[in-house]
Design an enzyme around this catalytic site. Structure first.
Site, PDB file in Angstrom:
ATOM      1  N   LYS A   1       1.972   3.473  -1.757  1.00 38.66           N
ATOM      2  CA  LYS A   1       3.255   3.949  -2.274  1.00 38.66           C
ATOM      3  C   LYS A   1       3.981   2.845  -3.017  1.00 38.66           C
ATOM      4  CE  LYS A   1       4.089   5.323   1.959  1.00 38.66           C
ATOM      5  NZ  LYS A   1       4.727   5.879   3.187  1.00 38.66           N
ATOM      6  N   ARG A   2       3.919   1.653  -2.460  1.00 39.23           N
ATOM      7  CA  ARG A   2       4.699   0.545  -3.020  1.00 39.23           C
ATOM      8  C   ARG A   2       4.202   0.135  -4.396  1.00 39.23           C
ATOM      9  NH1 ARG A   2       5.667  -4.374   0.940  1.00 39.23           N
ATOM     10  NH2 ARG A   2       6.660  -2.614   2.006  1.00 39.23           N
TER      11      ARG A   2
END
Length: 495
Positions: free
Chosen positions: A247-248
């Site tokens: 996600k990051r």
């Protein structure tokens, strides 16, 4: 096989991403294959990062995919007392001890190990403190963590991973690891084990990055008097640069909701994600729900990491081409009534929905979907590439403009003439449309495809699509005539 009980334990620190979704799907398939249970456990002990929005997003993502669970959602934070009690049990049994080493002391030892080019492991400085020494340090108010006391000497932890085979780790390579922070909060390693014991988990199916924790967790299971579950670690999902999908680092393009909002069908995404690291042992890539449950085995999971070939710079194929193609397959083959229900919210969002599509215009609407879906890849295509079916304010494909119109400047006068021919018909049928178009082309000394493709451009805005004779007959006659009459506007400003 005894009762199969698996779990999906996401941390609610963001949306449900495709790596997590794939893990959930594998657990779900395994449970359904063996008549077992899937437990949904929200690991929300990180209070600073866990949010209600993330919890909602995870649950909505699973529900949209059709991954249903049998128990839960349980929230890990609700069992904090059990986690603390387990740590106290380990202390009382001599499997753990309190460590009073300061951060500065630990950092100095790490730096010394780095200077000596040696691997750093906690040296057990507090391992043999006497009860009196522990009591004295506590009386002095010194903060302490709780460390698990790893057995010393020869031997180690050995287990058989269903995917990776035999795995061994010597005791001497495992440091005495922390299980409770100095603030009294147990760490993930301990919480996860305690929760799995309580939930009677038989198989732990998770990403390959969890493999490094498994020897330590096996030690915890044994120290707590429980036989460890069977482990199966999934290969990682990487991008084209061989970096782990996260996600990051990859943003919304790896979120399940991104695919929902960009017109994916739920089962199409499930079908695609399963293939990221698993094979049925044959050439099949398309599976019904029943076929996939029947075919799925943990032994079919590959050891090699899979590649997720997303493409941010391509607006049409914004993600892995295989994912797009699988979605297109389902778009073209699901029952038209189901497709209609899937398309409705897309049209509603764009202001293109007519309630009559579920009433007196339903037959027309369903036929429109049947005709147009053969060249579409996502549900959103019905509101973009197929906008001309539902509205007059549609854009024209650049290829259609250049190839079918501007290349033939005579169409500025010819198409309005063709409009008059259609306007004179009592009804535009397939056969009448073909007759009129072919006669028109013959009279003007060109191949039929020239006026037909030009008509396609101004009527649908596209370069390709279903038979134009079907389009002439299906689209409202007034629209056909009007759009042909207005063909001249596309030549304005052209030299």
């Amino acid at each position: 096989m005894s009762e199969v009980r698996v779990r999906f334990p996401p941390s609610p620190t963001g949306y449900l991403h495709i790596g997590g979704a794939r893990t959930a799907i594998y657990n779900w398939l395994f449970a359904r294959k063996h008549g077992g249970k899937l437990v949904l456990r929200i690991e929300d002990t990180d209070a600073e990062r866990s949010t209600e929005e993330s919890i909602k997003g995870i649950i909505e993502g699973l529900e949209w995919l059709g991954v249903d669970w049998d128990e839960g959602p349980y929230f890990q934070s609700a069992f904090a007392a059990e986690h603390v009690a387990a740590a106290e049990k380990l202390l009382a049994a001599g499997h753990a001890y309190k460590c009073f080493c300061t951060k500065e002391e630990l950092e100095a030892r790490r730096e010394a190990a780095a200077a000596a080019k040696a691997d750093y492991r906690y040296n057990g400085a507090c391992r043999e403190l006497s009860p009196e020494e522990v009591a004295a340090k506590e009386a002095a108010g010194l903060p302490a963590v709780i460390r698990f006391k790893v057995p010393q000497g020869e031997g180690g932890v050995a287990f058989n991973d269903v995917v990776y085979g035999g795995v061994e780790r010597n005791y001497r390579d495992i440091e005495d690891f922390v299980i409770v922070r100095s603030n009294g909060l147990p760490l993930y390693l301990l919480c996860n084990v305690v929760d799995d014991i309580r939930d009677r988990i038989s198989h732990v199916i998770r990403g390959q990055d969890g493999l490094v924790n498994t020897p330590r967790q096996i030690l915890l299971y044994r120290a707590l008097g429980t036989t460890p579950p069977t482990f199966a670690h999934m290969p990682l999902t990487l991008d084209l640069k061989k970096a782990k999908i996260s996600k990051r680092s990859h943003g919304e393009i790896v979120a399940v909701q991104f695919y929902r909002d960009h017109g994916f069908l739920p089962w199409a995404l499930v079908n695609f994600l399963v293939l990221l690291g698993w094979s049925a042992g044959d050439d099949r890539e398309i599976f019904s729900k029943e076929e996939l449950i029947e075919a799925f085995t943990l032994e079919g999971v590959n050891r090699a990491n899979s590649i997720f070939n997303y493409r941010k710079d391509d607006p049409k194929f914004f993600t892995d081409p295989k994912a797009i193609n699988i979605n297109a397959h389902y778009l073209r083959t699901i029952p038209v009534a189901e497709l209609a229900q899937r398309v409705r919210p897309v049209l509603e969002k764009e202001g293109l929905w007519d309630p009559a599509y579920e009433g007196e215009k339903q037959e027309w609407f369903h036929k429109t979907l049947e005709m147009s879906r053969e060249r579409f890849h996502t549900l959103t295509d019905f509101a973009t590439l197929g906008r001309a079916w539902f509205a007059d304010d549609f854009s024209m494909d650049e290829t259609a403009l250049q190839k079918n119109l501007l290349k033939h400047p005579q169409m500025k006068e010819w198409l309005p003439q063709l409009a008059q021919r259609f306007a004179a018909l009592p009804e535009i049928t397939h056969d009448e449309a073909e007759r009129v178009a072919r006669e028109f082309a013959e009279e003007h000394g060109v191949k039929p495809g020239v006026p037909i493709n030009a008509a396609r451009a101004v009527i649908t805005g596209q370069n390709k699509g279903p038979s134009m004779f079907e389009v002439f007959a299906h689209l409202d006659r007034e629209k056909v005539v009007q759009r042909l009459r207005e063909a001249g506007k596309y030549f304005e400003g052209q030299s």
